[in-house]
Write an enzyme that holds these catalytic residues in place. Structure first.
Site, short mmCIF file in Angstrom:
data_model
loop_
_atom_site.label_atom_id
_atom_site.label_comp_id
_atom_site.label_asym_id
_atom_site.label_seq_id
_atom_site.Cartn_x
_atom_site.Cartn_y
_atom_site.Cartn_z
N ASN A 84 0.87 -1.18 0.00
CA ASN A 84 0.00 0.00 0.00
C ASN A 84 0.91 1.23 0.00
OD1 ASN A 84 -1.77 2.06 0.51
ND2 ASN A 84 -2.42 1.33 2.53
N TRP A 85 0.96 1.91 -1.13
CA TRP A 85 1.89 3.04 -1.26
C TRP A 85 1.34 4.31 -0.61
CZ3 TRP A 85 3.77 2.79 -7.09
CH2 TRP A 85 4.44 1.58 -7.30
N LYS A 86 0.09 4.27 -0.17
CA LYS A 86 -0.52 5.44 0.48
C LYS A 86 -0.30 6.69 -0.36
CE LYS A 86 -0.19 3.08 4.86
NZ LYS A 86 -0.07 3.10 6.30
N HIS A 124 -9.56 0.95 4.76
CA HIS A 124 -8.30 1.13 5.49
C HIS A 124 -8.54 2.03 6.71
CE1 HIS A 124 -4.20 2.26 6.48
NE2 HIS A 124 -3.83 1.17 5.82
N GLU A 145 -6.92 4.36 7.91
CA GLU A 145 -6.69 5.80 7.69
C GLU A 145 -7.91 6.44 7.04
OE1 GLU A 145 -2.99 5.21 5.65
OE2 GLU A 145 -2.04 4.69 7.56
N GLU A 147 -5.30 -5.18 10.31
CA GLU A 147 -4.28 -4.18 10.59
C GLU A 147 -4.59 -3.49 11.92
OE1 GLU A 147 -2.27 -2.85 6.66
OE2 GLU A 147 -3.98 -1.55 7.02
N GLY A 185 2.59 2.06 10.94
CA GLY A 185 3.54 3.17 10.84
C GLY A 185 4.22 3.51 12.15
N SER A 191 3.56 -2.35 10.23
CA SER A 191 5.01 -2.42 10.43
C SER A 191 5.63 -3.76 10.00
CB SER A 191 5.38 -2.09 11.88
OG SER A 191 4.96 -0.78 12.21
N GLY A 246 2.99 -1.22 4.27
CA GLY A 246 3.01 0.21 3.98
C GLY A 246 4.43 0.67 3.69
N GLY A 247 5.07 1.25 4.70
CA GLY A 247 6.41 1.85 4.55
C GLY A 247 7.42 0.99 3.79
P1 13P Z 1 3.12 0.25 7.71
O1 13P Z 1 3.65 -1.02 7.11
O2 13P Z 1 3.85 1.47 7.26
O3 13P Z 1 3.00 0.15 9.20
O4 13P Z 1 1.62 0.44 7.14
C1 13P Z 1 0.73 -0.61 7.23
C2 13P Z 1 -0.48 -0.26 6.43
O5 13P Z 1 -1.25 0.60 6.81
C3 13P Z 1 -0.70 -0.98 5.17
O6 13P Z 1 -1.99 -0.74 4.68
#
Ligand code: 13P
Length: 251
Positions: free
Chosen positions: A9-11, A95, A97, A167, A173, A213, A234-235
């Site tokens: 997920n590149w957000k 998600h 967020e 998640e 994050g 993470s 994510g990251g």
């Molecule tokens: P991180 O891997 O940066 O913690 O993000 C997880 C995430 O929200 C994937 O959708």
């Protein structure tokens, strides 16, 4: 046998040139990875460009959200059919967020889940408790509500195109991963809820990803758990080498 899924997920990162650089670096690193479904989810504006770059590769394209109606006077929205048109096979829905910053509710998530499935997309349906909810011992209650309300009205047949992503919000994050045991406990519970809502065969077949993470260093331990079928990253998906390492967790 459930095929593992590793999704990035590149957000809200990566312009067109940055996205192309990332996929062009990633393609050769994962081209021999077999037995794993690989997905990347860039921002809307680069979907078509990334789709062209991914043609003929083993990497699938996802969007990070979609609207529930096909078309109409909905300024700013993008529909499932438009995502298919842009080359997507998958879409992330619900998600945390989006729930936290954009007013997404179990009800809107359900409408989006249904619309995406009926359009022919595979959904990465996200659920997870906040730190407060975990501390209040509400984790299982919250997860059961999110699943039940999120997939209400979805048929057993449509469920085949549902991937659940667990998640825990406190692990996103933050560098704080759920321990292997904490994640396994939640995944087992989630599978049990699916069995209750559908049947044991559906529960046995549904893929449940862990997100929060995930890194090259912790993916093996997570993937060794019985009910963990992949990762939503994510990251660590923003760099080709770390994402490729996660994709190749079994080597
Ligand atoms: P991180 O891997 O940066 O913690 O993000 C997880 C995430 O929200 C994937 O959708």
């Amino acid at each position: 046998m459930r095929k593992p899924v590793i999704a990035g997920n590149w957000k809200l990162y990566k312009t067109t040139s940055e996205a192309l650089e990332l996929v062009n670096e990633l393609i050769p690193l994962v081209k021999n990875a077999s037995g794993v479904e690989i997905v990347v989810a860039p921002v809307f504006t680069v979907l078509s460009t990334v789709n062209t770059a991914l043609k003929g590769t083993n990497i699938n394209l996802a969007a990070q959200d979609c609207f529930w109606d096909e078309q109409g006077a909905y300024t700013g929205e993008v529909s499932s059919t438009m995502l298919l048109d842009a080359g997507c096979s998958h879409v992330i829905i619900g998600h945390s967020e989006r729930r936290q910053f954009f007013g997404e509710t179990d009800e809107t998530v359900n409408k989006k889940n249904k619309a995406a499935l009926r359009a022919g997309l595979t959904i990465l349906f996200c659920i997870g408790e906040t730190l407060h909810e975990r501390e209040e011992n509400q984790t299982f209650t919250v997860l059961e509500r999110q699943i039940t309300d999120g997939i209400t009205g979805i048929t057993k047949d449509e469920l085949k195109n549902v991937i659940i992503a667990y998640e825990p919000v406190w692990a996103i994050g933050t560098g704080k991963t759920a321990t292997d045991d904490q994640a396994q406990e939640a995944h087992k519970f989630i599978r049990g809820v699916v069995a209750k809502l559908y049947d044991s065969e559906s529960a046995e077949n549904i893929r449940i990803l862990y997100g929060g993470s995930v890194k090259p260093e912790n993916v093996k331990g997570l993937m060794a758990q019985k009910d963990i079928d992949g990762a939503l990253v994510g990251g660590a998906s923003l760099k080709a080498d770390s994402f490729a390492h996660i994709v190749r967790f079994s080597e």
